[in-house]
Design a protein around this motif. Sequence first.
Motif, mmCIF file in Angstrom:
data_model
loop_
_atom_site.group_PDB
_atom_site.id
_atom_site.type_symbol
_atom_site.label_atom_id
_atom_site.label_comp_id
_atom_site.label_asym_id
_atom_site.label_seq_id
_atom_site.Cartn_x
_atom_site.Cartn_y
_atom_site.Cartn_z
ATOM 1 N N GLU A 1 -33.907 -97.069 19.872
ATOM 2 C CA GLU A 1 -32.894 -96.456 19.034
ATOM 3 C C GLU A 1 -32.455 -95.104 19.571
ATOM 4 O O GLU A 1 -31.860 -94.296 18.859
ATOM 5 N N GLY A 2 -32.785 -94.832 20.816
ATOM 6 C CA GLY A 2 -32.327 -93.605 21.450
ATOM 7 C C GLY A 2 -33.051 -92.359 21.006
ATOM 8 O O GLY A 2 -32.566 -91.238 21.248
ATOM 9 N N MET A 3 -34.206 -92.504 20.373
ATOM 10 C CA MET A 3 -34.943 -91.334 19.905
ATOM 11 C C MET A 3 -35.912 -90.856 20.975
ATOM 12 O O MET A 3 -36.331 -91.597 21.853
ATOM 13 N N GLY A 4 -36.262 -89.565 20.890
ATOM 14 C CA GLY A 4 -37.261 -88.997 21.787
ATOM 15 C C GLY A 4 -36.756 -88.677 23.181
ATOM 16 O O GLY A 4 -37.552 -88.547 24.111
ATOM 17 N N ILE A 5 -35.440 -88.514 23.369
ATOM 18 C CA ILE A 5 -34.897 -88.153 24.684
ATOM 19 C C ILE A 5 -34.998 -86.643 24.856
ATOM 20 O O ILE A 5 -34.519 -85.877 24.017
ATOM 21 N N CYS A 6 -35.624 -86.209 25.939
ATOM 22 C CA CYS A 6 -35.833 -84.783 26.198
ATOM 23 C C CYS A 6 -35.257 -84.419 27.560
ATOM 24 O O CYS A 6 -35.509 -85.113 28.553
ATOM 25 N N GLY A 7 -34.503 -83.349 27.617
ATOM 26 C CA GLY A 7 -34.005 -82.816 28.883
ATOM 27 C C GLY A 7 -34.853 -81.643 29.335
ATOM 28 O O GLY A 7 -35.301 -80.835 28.519
ATOM 29 N N ILE A 8 -35.101 -81.544 30.647
ATOM 30 C CA ILE A 8 -35.951 -80.493 31.206
ATOM 31 C C ILE A 8 -35.060 -79.465 31.902
ATOM 32 O O ILE A 8 -34.251 -79.810 32.765
ATOM 33 N N MET A 9 -35.214 -78.182 31.539
ATOM 34 C CA MET A 9 -34.411 -77.116 32.122
ATOM 35 C C MET A 9 -35.305 -75.935 32.469
ATOM 36 O O MET A 9 -36.400 -75.773 31.912
ATOM 37 N N THR A 10 -34.807 -75.103 33.385
ATOM 38 C CA THR A 10 -35.499 -73.877 33.771
ATOM 39 C C THR A 10 -34.628 -72.675 33.435
ATOM 40 O O THR A 10 -33.465 -72.822 33.051
ATOM 41 N N VAL A 11 -35.192 -71.484 33.607
ATOM 42 C CA VAL A 11 -34.427 -70.265 33.338
ATOM 43 C C VAL A 11 -33.215 -70.184 34.253
ATOM 44 O O VAL A 11 -32.124 -69.783 33.837
ATOM 45 N N SER A 12 -33.396 -70.582 35.522
ATOM 46 C CA SER A 12 -32.266 -70.538 36.463
ATOM 47 C C SER A 12 -31.152 -71.478 36.032
ATOM 48 O O SER A 12 -29.970 -71.186 36.232
ATOM 49 N N ASP A 13 -31.495 -72.614 35.415
ATOM 50 C CA ASP A 13 -30.477 -73.529 34.901
ATOM 51 C C ASP A 13 -29.641 -72.846 33.822
ATOM 52 O O ASP A 13 -28.412 -72.977 33.787
ATOM 53 N N PHE A 14 -30.298 -72.126 32.927
ATOM 54 C CA PHE A 14 -29.572 -71.427 31.867
ATOM 55 C C PHE A 14 -28.695 -70.313 32.423
ATOM 56 O O PHE A 14 -27.586 -70.072 31.939
ATOM 57 N N GLU A 15 -29.194 -69.619 33.439
ATOM 58 C CA GLU A 15 -28.428 -68.501 34.007
ATOM 59 C C GLU A 15 -27.156 -68.987 34.689
ATOM 60 O O GLU A 15 -26.143 -68.299 34.721
ATOM 61 N N LYS A 16 -27.191 -70.207 35.240
ATOM 62 C CA LYS A 16 -26.001 -70.762 35.898
ATOM 63 C C LYS A 16 -24.907 -71.102 34.901
ATOM 64 O O LYS A 16 -23.732 -71.162 35.256
ATOM 65 N N VAL A 17 -25.300 -71.367 33.675
ATOM 66 C CA VAL A 17 -24.321 -71.744 32.647
ATOM 67 C C VAL A 17 -24.389 -70.756 31.487
ATOM 68 O O VAL A 17 -24.493 -71.125 30.320
ATOM 69 N N SER A 18 -24.344 -69.479 31.817
ATOM 70 C CA SER A 18 -24.518 -68.441 30.802
ATOM 71 C C SER A 18 -23.306 -68.318 29.881
ATOM 72 O O SER A 18 -23.420 -67.824 28.760
#
Length: 718
Positions: free
Chosen positions: A558-575
């Motif tokens: 049912e599409g539950m429990g999907i998790c995306g993995i990100m780092t601080v550098s990922d967030f800084e690129k899309v600030s």
Amino acid sequence: MQELEIILNSDLCAGNGESAGNSIDSDVCIDDAGIPYIPSRRIKGCLKQAASDLKKMGYTLASDSNIIALFGDAYGNEGVFSICDAMIKDANGIRQYLNTEIKNSDNSDEIKDMAHASKIVNLFTSVRGQTMLNDGCKVDNSLRFTRVVNQYDPISLDKDKKLAFYAPIYFDFCDDDKRELRELFDACCKATRHIGHSRNRGLGNVSIKLCEDSAKQVNMLFTENDNKTDIDCSEADKLVKISYKVVLNSPLTLPGCDELNTSVPARSVIGCMAGYYLHSGSAEDEDFRKLFLDGTVSWSGLTPVIEGEISVPVPMMIVRLKNGGNKLINNLIEEKDDWKKKKPKTLDGSFTVQTQNGYKIAEPSIHTYYHYAINGTQQDGNNDENNTKMLYMQESIDAGAVYGGTIICPVNMKDKVLKCLYEARIQFGRSKSAQYATCSLYAKPEVEEYKNNIRHVKAGEKLYVVLQSDLALLDNGVYRTDSACIREAIGKKLNLSSDIAENSLDYCRYHVIGGFQSTWQLQKPQIPVVRAGSVYCFKVKEECDIPQTIRIGEFAQEGMGICGIMTVSDFEKVSSIEMSRIEQAHFTVDNNRIEQLLTRLKMEAIMEHMRSFALKIAEVEVTKNIPEARLRNMVSKANDYSDLNKMISKIKESDLSSEKKLSRKAEATKFVEIIKTEWNAQLKLYDLDHNLINQIEANWKEPLNIALHKYHYQKERG
């Protein structure tokens, strides 16, 4: 698909249960562009009442069993058809033109002003007043005003053409199947002569008939490059991802547990597709088990499409600063802590997509609708003295929005999944039989090989696990939402320690999900889950490779429990974080209909200008001494300007006062000439043919009456 054609034989008041300020006590149903429509619940109720009347008259097909089979009832029996709101011809294309395209056109500002919803509704409607009488005398304080939809089509250049509404309708049987129900439905259409408010006082006289739908509602936007990815089908276990989009043809009501869902849960999608499969297949089939039960095929929920991409719920570290000018920030990469003093608010119910320039965020447009719940109706044969009517409201996502989802399946199941998408009648949420829930496939699904990218992380680096869907975690027979259990499950999946990183916080919220088992007419058990958008922080102790996306917990199909993995550098690129809009459906436009609309707007622009001009001319010096009462009488009797000038010329000179520079005859002549000159100038400004000019000139008295009326009430009284 077929449609009901509803032709007005008189004015109509399909009320919305609300007033419009202090000027209108009973208003009609209009959309955001000012175009009237007839709610489909109203239509279905009138048809059902007609069936009840036919039964009383002895019509053999109108038996209790047939009426319940056709319309359903309030006790769990589902009818065999569903119907959408009735709209005017090409309403979607006209609405699209008025809301967006006309603003970017080269039309004059006057025409663009006339395209405002408040002006459009005046094209289609008029206001009537009525007073209650008691023994032939009016009752004090009983004056009421009702807005009605005019009988004739204001867009058509033929002023005698009656306004028609069209309601798409879907039957669950073929023409040769259940012929009695089809004949009963046709009889109900013919027997329905009146709908709406005050139907016993001359309003709502209609003619209804069933006809084929000749126009496509939505441009499907199919292109040659939709399935450009070549997929090797030789490996049966290879996974593919199918991305698809649907458009909401009707408002969508998706009730959660004491809240409105702004996304379509995957279990609703599965229920819709499984219902289609069972029309021709069996729940015992192997394909049914793989498609909907054992997780071989994983269905995601449907979320809004933003900037052409399927969105996810906004992560909780993105907040709006209430005392900071509603600025949007990602608090994980903020260097200072002063944002905490500006009342940060999470963006519940909003969605986001990640682009090269940053996050784009949008939230669905939601309206509240009002209905009556009737306990024991006359049609159901349960009418007694204890019956009650209850006014209730429900919130719905506006029609026209585009939502999207994904399906991950083995390559050998791809064709079966696509068959379901193409052929199923897509409906979600409440009130599927009338007014709500109807959707349709918007574009050709895209099929590509499913790849879960692997990324390399270094020791000491922080990882943020962002839930892209709700998470239901079962531990020893109990659903858990506490942070320790969730972190342990995620850490086990990623081979990481469950300890939280230093100087970091988790951002978590919880809610309860449920459902409804239509076969048994029972609610499904309510389950506590971690809400999508929650964020958990981990610290990598040893250098390793981790997947970019993981799935944990229950209800993976049912599409539950999907998790995306990100780092601080990922967030800084899309600030960068900006607000955007949910993609809206693009409807086909009838150019002839649009040209007729533009012509009508030009005519209305002329009249609007003359009304404003008349109000201004009543204040200038030239109108100070006109024989206002005599002129009003002359205007009421004159046939045209020439006839009016002849009457003015017969004013006696003895009326001339020696203290005035001009006689009243001359002042009246000058007053009429000023308005006539402006009238002719406006007619020359717009390129209209002779027949349309004649239609406008039929209203030549209106600006004169407005100016004289204002002059009468503003002149000084001796």
